[in-house]
Design an enzyme around this catalytic site. Structure first.
Site, PDB file in Angstrom:
ATOM      1  CE1 TYR A 136     -10.608  40.775 -11.237  1.00 40.64           C
ATOM      2  CE2 TYR A 136     -10.107  43.118 -11.388  1.00 40.64           C
ATOM      3  CZ  TYR A 136     -10.881  42.084 -10.887  1.00 40.64           C
ATOM      4  OH  TYR A 136     -11.930  42.358 -10.062  1.00 40.64           O
ATOM      5  CB  SER A 156     -16.787  47.572  -6.174  1.00 40.72           C
ATOM      6  OG  SER A 156     -16.481  46.270  -5.724  1.00 40.72           O
ATOM      7  CE1 TYR A 188     -20.159  40.120  -5.662  1.00 39.25           C
ATOM      8  CE2 TYR A 188     -18.311  41.617  -5.479  1.00 39.25           C
ATOM      9  CZ  TYR A 188     -19.127  40.806  -6.246  1.00 39.25           C
ATOM     10  OH  TYR A 188     -18.900  40.684  -7.600  1.00 39.25           O
ATOM     11  CB  THR A 248     -23.290  41.718  -6.758  1.00 41.55           C
ATOM     12  OG1 THR A 248     -23.157  43.092  -7.136  1.00 41.55           O
ATOM     13  CG2 THR A 248     -22.874  40.832  -7.918  1.00 41.55           C
ATOM     14  NE  ARG A 280     -13.943  36.085 -13.227  1.00 41.49           N
ATOM     15  CZ  ARG A 280     -13.873  37.102 -12.370  1.00 41.49           C
ATOM     16  NH1 ARG A 280     -12.727  37.667 -12.082  1.00 41.49           N
ATOM     17  NH2 ARG A 280     -14.969  37.581 -11.810  1.00 41.49           N
ATOM     18  CE  LYS A 303     -23.307  44.642 -11.539  1.00 38.02           C
ATOM     19  NZ  LYS A 303     -22.343  43.549 -11.508  1.00 38.02           N
ATOM     20  CB  SER A 308     -25.935  42.019 -14.817  1.00 36.63           C
ATOM     21  OG  SER A 308     -24.530  41.891 -14.818  1.00 36.63           O
ATOM     22  CG  HIS A 321     -20.322  39.532 -12.441  1.00 34.26           C
ATOM     23  ND1 HIS A 321     -20.856  39.627 -11.181  1.00 34.26           N
ATOM     24  CD2 HIS A 321     -19.059  40.003 -12.326  1.00 34.26           C
ATOM     25  CE1 HIS A 321     -19.940  40.113 -10.346  1.00 34.26           C
ATOM     26  NE2 HIS A 321     -18.846  40.360 -11.021  1.00 34.26           N
ATOM     27  NE  ARG A 333     -15.024  40.567 -14.096  1.00 34.66           N
ATOM     28  CZ  ARG A 333     -13.736  40.778 -14.371  1.00 34.66           C
ATOM     29  NH1 ARG A 333     -13.362  40.930 -15.619  1.00 34.66           N
ATOM     30  NH2 ARG A 333     -12.852  40.859 -13.400  1.00 34.66           N
ATOM     31  N   GLY A 371     -21.634  44.381 -22.243  1.00 36.33           N
ATOM     32  CA  GLY A 371     -21.396  44.490 -23.679  1.00 36.33           C
ATOM     33  C   GLY A 371     -21.739  45.833 -24.300  1.00 36.33           C
ATOM     34  CB  ILE A 372     -23.310  48.925 -23.076  1.00 37.88           C
ATOM     35  CG1 ILE A 372     -24.687  48.278 -23.045  1.00 37.88           C
ATOM     36  CG2 ILE A 372     -23.385  50.407 -23.487  1.00 37.88           C
ATOM     37  CD1 ILE A 372     -25.643  48.866 -22.108  1.00 37.88           C
ATOM     38  NE  ARG A 394     -14.423  42.909 -19.214  1.00 40.32           N
ATOM     39  CZ  ARG A 394     -15.522  42.204 -19.007  1.00 40.32           C
ATOM     40  NH1 ARG A 394     -16.717  42.692 -19.360  1.00 40.32           N
ATOM     41  NH2 ARG A 394     -15.474  41.004 -18.447  1.00 40.32           N
TER      42      ARG A 394
END
Ligand code: FMN
Ligand code: COI
Length: 366
Positions: A35, A117, A140, A166, A175, A239, A261, A263, A266, A296-297, A318
């Site tokens: 996940y 979130s 959301y 978002t 996914r 976002k 972004s 996301h 994802r 990706g940072i 992440r």
């Protein structure tokens, strides 16, 4: 879910985001891992997010004076010591028993901005009560708009300082990695802030189109932005903006900030890398509202590149979850400090004393 054993101290030999990722792979069970690290489709955007940063080269500068050097900034009225925020990540109790509480303690300790979130596994009020630094709430919009309005009121009452709406995931991404491990939330982890919400059952039957006859009826539209503005006085950031046209429409509607972004790769696979989306939108926006970016940072040099190409600040997703899983709040503090120190090193070596000095001239032009 298997039992996992995070460390109570920072384990030795962790010097970079990549070190934390490798260490996290050993403590997070494979279902939660799928996940966390997965993306949508063939996970191309997921990979491109990182690769695109690696392709950008920097221009070094020497012999500058760094007296009074700092990384401070003001963002929508919040003063931050450095331009790195913790991106909204759902269900953090999947990765550490203290979940969002540990992340919040880390963010408060180090002064990092944190976005909680809608799908947090900890009550938004509990987090706000114990935080010593302002938090932002990621929203959301739910099919049940009455519940959504109450959620916004709760965030406002609890003291959240901004809403991050978002807009790039009205439906879930394809996914496959999650499907292959049959990802389900384990006992004890749930979206506690949505408890009591009326769930609209709008799945289509087999003869109908799987999506168009079903849940799309209740997905948010531009009209919901005006509705949201009418029910809250908090600043609103969108976002998941990836186009100039959407950025312009948002600004015309009076949105207070944009987060460029995809996301973290994802939702819609084959969107360009986030850092490639950024310059065009930043140029068009031309400072009318603050721009943040994520995706990706993994290094301080990535942050420098994002700021050089038009971002006021970045978010990481992440990476801090790896650190949370490995060593809880202490790990998150350490991880953010690593990125912060790397950013400072990159600033020194490209001749930037403050964030205001970071501009496209730090990027190598061949
Ligand atoms: C496990 C996971 C859960 C996420 N949950 C949310 C969420 O609840 N809301 C949201 O707006 N974005 C969510 N995101 C996206 C992140 O906020 C962010 O855009 C993305 O992780 C940035 O990419 P990075 O992981 O490469 O830093 C999630 C990302 C991950 C990896
Ligand atoms: C529960 C999900 C919708 C959270 C999310 O945004 C994600 O997993 O990327």
């Amino acid at each position: 879910m298997g039992a996992f054993m995070p460390y109570s101290i920072i384990p030795p030999q962790l010097f970079s985001v990549e070190d934390y990722e490798k260490s996290a792979a050993k403590v997070i069970d494979h279902i939660a891992w799928s996940y966390l690290v997965g993306g949508s489709g063939d996970e191309l955007t997921l990979e491109w997010n990182k690769q695109a940063f690696q392709r950008i080269q920097l221009q070094g500068r020497v012999l500058n004076n760094f007296e009074g050097a700092n990384t401070k900034l003001t963002l929508l009225g919040n003063t931050l010591p450095f331009p790195i925020l913790l991106a909204p990540v759902a269900w953090q109790k999947l990765f550490h028993k203290d979940g969002e509480l540990a992340t919040m303690q880390a963010a408060s300790a180090i002064g990092a901005g944190m976005v909680v979130s809608t799908m947090a596994s900890t009550l938004l009020e509990e987090l706000a009560e114990q935080a010593t630094k302002p938090l932002w709430f990621q929203l959301y919009i739910q099919a049940d708009r009455t519940f959504t309005a109450e959620l916004v009121k709760r965030a406002e009452l609890a003291g959240y300082k901004a809403l991050v709406l978002t807009v790039d995931a009205p439906i879930s991404g394809v996914r496959n990695r999650e499907q292959r491990v049959n990802f389900r939330l384990p006992q004890g982890v749930s979206s506690v802030n949505l408890e009591g919400m009326h769930v609209v059952n709008n799945t289509a039957n087999l003869l109908e189109s799987p999506l168009f006859s079903g849940q799309l009826a209740s997905v948010p539209t531009w009209q919901d932005i005006e509705w949201l503005q009418s029910i809250t006085s908090l600043p609103i950031l969108l976002k998941g903006v990836t186009s100039v046209a959407d950025a312009e429409q948002a600004i015309q509607l009076g949105v207070n900030g944009l987060i460029i972004s995809n996301h973290g790769g994802r939702v819609l696979d084959t969107l360009p890398a986030a850092i490639e989306l950024l310059p065009r939108i930043a140029e068009h926006v031309a400072g009318r509202v603050p721009i943040l970016m994520d995706g990706g940072i993994r290094r301080g040099t990535d942050i420098l590149k994002a700021l050089a190409l038009g971002a006021n600040a970045v978010l990481v997703g992440r990476p801090y979850i790896y650190a949370l899983a490995v060593a809880g709040a202490v790990g998150v503090v350490h991880l953010i400090n690593i990125l912060r120190a790397e950013l400072e090193a990159a600033m020194v070596l490209t001749g930037c004393r403050t964030l205001a000095d970071i501009n496209p001239s730090v990027i190598w032009q061949s």
